[in-house]
Design a protein around this motif. Structure first.
Motif, PDB file in Angstrom:
ATOM      1  N   ASN A  57       0.799  -1.234   0.000  1.00 38.99           N
ATOM      2  CA  ASN A  57       0.000   0.000   0.000  1.00 38.99           C
ATOM      3  C   ASN A  57       0.823   1.270   0.000  1.00 38.99           C
ATOM      4  OD1 ASN A  57      -2.807  -0.841   0.132  1.00 38.99           O
ATOM      5  ND2 ASN A  57      -2.157  -1.874   2.020  1.00 38.99           N
ATOM      6  N   LYS A  58       2.097   1.139   0.318  1.00 37.46           N
ATOM      7  CA  LYS A  58       2.928   2.340   0.460  1.00 37.46           C
ATOM      8  C   LYS A  58       4.201   2.184  -0.348  1.00 37.46           C
ATOM      9  CE  LYS A  58       1.001   3.362   4.923  1.00 37.46           C
ATOM     10  NZ  LYS A  58       1.171   3.240   6.361  1.00 37.46           N
ATOM     11  N   SER A  59       4.949   3.277  -0.454  1.00 34.51           N
ATOM     12  CA  SER A  59       6.195   3.202  -1.214  1.00 34.51           C
ATOM     13  C   SER A  59       7.224   4.151  -0.628  1.00 34.51           C
ATOM     14  CB  SER A  59       5.930   3.535  -2.683  1.00 34.51           C
ATOM     15  OG  SER A  59       5.397   4.838  -2.788  1.00 34.51           O
ATOM     16  N   LEU A  60       8.478   3.957  -1.071  1.00 31.84           N
ATOM     17  CA  LEU A  60       9.582   4.785  -0.570  1.00 31.84           C
ATOM     18  C   LEU A  60      10.373   5.359  -1.737  1.00 31.84           C
ATOM     19  CD1 LEU A  60      11.369   5.669   1.942  1.00 31.84           C
ATOM     20  CD2 LEU A  60      12.760   3.663   1.416  1.00 31.84           C
ATOM     21  N   LEU A  61      10.597   6.667  -1.686  1.00 31.24           N
ATOM     22  CA  LEU A  61      11.444   7.333  -2.681  1.00 31.24           C
ATOM     23  C   LEU A  61      12.652   7.924  -1.956  1.00 31.24           C
ATOM     24  CD1 LEU A  61      12.030   8.518  -5.507  1.00 31.24           C
ATOM     25  CD2 LEU A  61      10.582  10.469  -4.891  1.00 31.24           C
ATOM     26  N   LYS A 116       3.016   1.396  -5.579  1.00 37.95           N
ATOM     27  CA  LYS A 116       2.769   0.836  -4.244  1.00 37.95           C
ATOM     28  C   LYS A 116       3.591  -0.435  -4.036  1.00 37.95           C
ATOM     29  CE  LYS A 116      -1.832   2.879  -3.887  1.00 37.95           C
ATOM     30  NZ  LYS A 116      -1.354   4.082  -3.206  1.00 37.95           N
ATOM     31  N   GLY A 117       4.250  -0.505  -2.883  1.00 38.21           N
ATOM     32  CA  GLY A 117       5.082  -1.666  -2.557  1.00 38.21           C
ATOM     33  C   GLY A 117       6.528  -1.537  -3.022  1.00 38.21           C
ATOM     34  N   GLU A 118       6.839  -0.445  -3.725  1.00 40.79           N
ATOM     35  CA  GLU A 118       8.182  -0.340  -4.321  1.00 40.79           C
ATOM     36  C   GLU A 118       9.090   0.669  -3.603  1.00 40.79           C
ATOM     37  OE1 GLU A 118       6.753  -1.233  -8.924  1.00 40.79           O
ATOM     38  OE2 GLU A 118       7.421   0.771  -8.363  1.00 40.79           O
ATOM     39  N   VAL A 119      10.397   0.413  -3.775  1.00 38.70           N
ATOM     40  CA  VAL A 119      11.422   1.371  -3.344  1.00 38.70           C
ATOM     41  C   VAL A 119      12.103   1.881  -4.611  1.00 38.70           C
ATOM     42  CG1 VAL A 119      13.617   1.675  -2.115  1.00 38.70           C
ATOM     43  CG2 VAL A 119      11.868   0.130  -1.187  1.00 38.70           C
ATOM     44  N   VAL A 120      12.217   3.187  -4.745  1.00 39.53           N
ATOM     45  CA  VAL A 120      12.951   3.751  -5.877  1.00 39.53           C
ATOM     46  C   VAL A 120      14.012   4.714  -5.344  1.00 39.53           C
ATOM     47  CG1 VAL A 120      12.810   5.277  -7.893  1.00 39.53           C
ATOM     48  CG2 VAL A 120      11.121   3.466  -7.599  1.00 39.53           C
ATOM     49  N   VAL A 121      15.223   4.584  -5.906  1.00 36.05           N
ATOM     50  CA  VAL A 121      16.301   5.506  -5.553  1.00 36.05           C
ATOM     51  C   VAL A 121      16.574   6.399  -6.745  1.00 36.05           C
ATOM     52  CG1 VAL A 121      18.696   5.705  -4.776  1.00 36.05           C
ATOM     53  CG2 VAL A 121      17.313   3.738  -4.049  1.00 36.05           C
ATOM     54  N   GLY A 162       0.779   7.963  -0.492  1.00 32.45           N
ATOM     55  CA  GLY A 162       1.392   6.831   0.212  1.00 32.45           C
ATOM     56  C   GLY A 162       2.898   6.693   0.038  1.00 32.45           C
ATOM     57  N   THR A 163       3.539   7.698  -0.571  1.00 34.04           N
ATOM     58  CA  THR A 163       4.990   7.624  -0.771  1.00 34.04           C
ATOM     59  C   THR A 163       5.720   8.377   0.337  1.00 34.04           C
ATOM     60  OG1 THR A 163       4.671   7.558  -3.159  1.00 34.04           O
ATOM     61  CG2 THR A 163       6.886   8.107  -2.386  1.00 34.04           C
ATOM     62  N   THR A 164       6.632   7.682   0.993  1.00 40.81           N
ATOM     63  CA  THR A 164       7.511   8.346   1.955  1.00 40.81           C
ATOM     64  C   THR A 164       8.746   8.791   1.189  1.00 40.81           C
ATOM     65  OG1 THR A 164       6.683   7.107   3.827  1.00 40.81           O
ATOM     66  CG2 THR A 164       8.927   7.958   4.025  1.00 40.81           C
ATOM     67  N   ILE A 165       9.177  10.030   1.431  1.00 40.77           N
ATOM     68  CA  ILE A 165      10.302  10.582   0.663  1.00 40.77           C
ATOM     69  C   ILE A 165      11.443  10.949   1.615  1.00 40.77           C
ATOM     70  CG2 ILE A 165      11.012  12.397  -0.952  1.00 40.77           C
ATOM     71  CD1 ILE A 165       7.954  12.754  -1.559  1.00 40.77           C
ATOM     72  N   LEU A 166      12.648  10.496   1.259  1.00 38.81           N
ATOM     73  CA  LEU A 166      13.850  10.862   2.021  1.00 38.81           C
ATOM     74  C   LEU A 166      14.838  11.481   1.050  1.00 38.81           C
ATOM     75  CD1 LEU A 166      14.434   7.577   4.080  1.00 38.81           C
ATOM     76  CD2 LEU A 166      13.553   9.761   4.942  1.00 38.81           C
ATOM     77  N   LYS A 167      15.425  12.609   1.441  1.00 36.65           N
ATOM     78  CA  LYS A 167      16.352  13.292   0.527  1.00 36.65           C
ATOM     79  C   LYS A 167      17.690  13.495   1.246  1.00 36.65           C
ATOM     80  CE  LYS A 167      13.337  16.614   0.207  1.00 36.65           C
ATOM     81  NZ  LYS A 167      12.322  17.645  -0.149  1.00 36.65           N
ATOM     82  N   PHE A 168      18.743  13.005   0.598  1.00 34.65           N
ATOM     83  CA  PHE A 168      20.064  13.068   1.219  1.00 34.65           C
ATOM     84  C   PHE A 168      20.999  13.943   0.385  1.00 34.65           C
ATOM     85  CE2 PHE A 168      18.381   8.897   2.544  1.00 34.65           C
ATOM     86  CZ  PHE A 168      18.484   9.041   3.925  1.00 34.65           C
TER      87      PHE A 168
END
Ligand code: ATP
Ligand code: MG
Length: 292
Positions: A57-61, A116-121, A162-168
């Motif tokens: 249901n969620k994802s990560l960028l 949904k369900g994926e991680v993308v870098v 539903g996307t959580t975003i992290l920026k480095f």
């Protein structure tokens, strides 16, 4: 130490990069001593990616930005290669193609955001459109300056979906960058990586720093925070990022979906006769049981 708290950029507050020690390693004394902790975080990232995929249901960028040789590739290789390729992908942003340049600056990024369900870098990202584009005056200020709001709206939309975003931002010193360029010169297997533009871009260091500071202050938010990661020590960079990524996924409220079948029934029906070991045995055993 919670590196999310320590390295997060506050919205509206310019991180003064020249005042942030790029060689920081906290209480950690050496790579060897930090290694078990890094490995534990990487394993946890792998397990959590499985959970993210299963939850569905969620994802990560994850957005990686930095000046040349700061280690974006190293972060991808060391921290994300452990994740299951089914459900994880990396995308690198180069100079826009003709087709990409014919669209708005977020178009090519939006095409690659995680489902949904994926991680993308993202190895570089839509932030180049307020960084290199600003430093090289590829569009006028009246155009790039409006992009911060557009980026905030874009990230808010992804977050609501539903996307959580992290920026480095991988923070290295100019001296460390030059030392890394020199290492490439001394290693024939890496000569292909050397480009003269890496050196000419170095001349623009202060302009890039200013563009990064403005971009991070304008676009760090609760739903898409920026982190400035001290990166002169590659192992510390890996430690801090892996901790932040694994803590973040851990708090996404992910759950394994419930089983869609009656597990006890499946066990009885197909595995009870496993000792006999032949496909169909379980079924026959059940029939026999009825007869007998
Ligand atoms: P490495 O050098 O480690 O292989 P890299 O990310 O620097 O990795 P390059 O092919 O050297 O990869 O650089 C890509 C270039 O594309 C960078 O100089 C970047 O600034 C540029 N670029 C990315 N997006 C844009 C954009 N929207 N407009 C103009 N230039 C861009
Ligand atoms: Mg490059």
């Amino acid at each position: 130490m919670d590196y999310r708290k320590k390295f997060a950029v506050e919205r509206g507050e310019k991180p003064r990069l020249s005042k942030i020690d790029a060689s920081y390693t906290g209480k950690h004394e050496s790579h060897e001593k930090a290694l078990p902790e890094i490995q534990a975080h990487v394993e946890s990232m792998d397990k959590l990616q499985y959970l993210l995929y299963a939850d569905g249901n969620k994802s990560l960028l994850v957005v990686l930005q930095a000046l040349d040789a700061a280690g974006k590739d190293g972060v991808i290789r060391h921290l994300f290669s452990g994740m299951n390729p089914q459900g994880t992908s990396v995308f690198g942003f180069k100079q826009p193609s003709r087709d990409e340049a014919a669209h708005d600056f977020l178009w090519r990024a939006h095409l690659r955001t995680p489902g949904k369900g994926e991680v993308v870098v993202f190895n570089r990202s839509y932030y180049e459109d307020v960084l290199v584009v600003r430093v090289h005056k590829l569009v006028p200020e009246s155009v790039w300056s409006k992009r911060y709001d557009l980026i905030n709206d874009f990230e808010q939309m992804l977050s609501q979906n539903g996307t959580t975003i992290l920026k480095f931002y991988l923070h290295i010193s100019p001296e460390e960058q030059l030392a890394r360029f020199k290492q490439r010169l001394d290693d024939p297997s890496r000569h292909w990586k050397i480009s003269e533009s890496d050196y000419s871009e170095r001349e623009l260091w202060p302009q890039y720093v200013e563009a990064y500071e403005d971009a991070m202050a304008a676009t760090s938010s609760k739903q898409a925070p920026w982190y400035v990661i001290p990166s002169n020590h590659k192992w510390f960079r890996n430690l801090a990022i892996s901790q932040i990524v694994s803590d973040t996924i851990n708090e996404m409220g992910l759950k394994l979906p419930p089983a869609r079948v009656d597990i006890a029934e499946i066990r009885r029906k197909y595995h009870a006769a496993a000792a006999e070991g032949k496909p169909g045995e379980g079924h026959r055993a059940k029939k026999n049981a009825k007869v007998g």
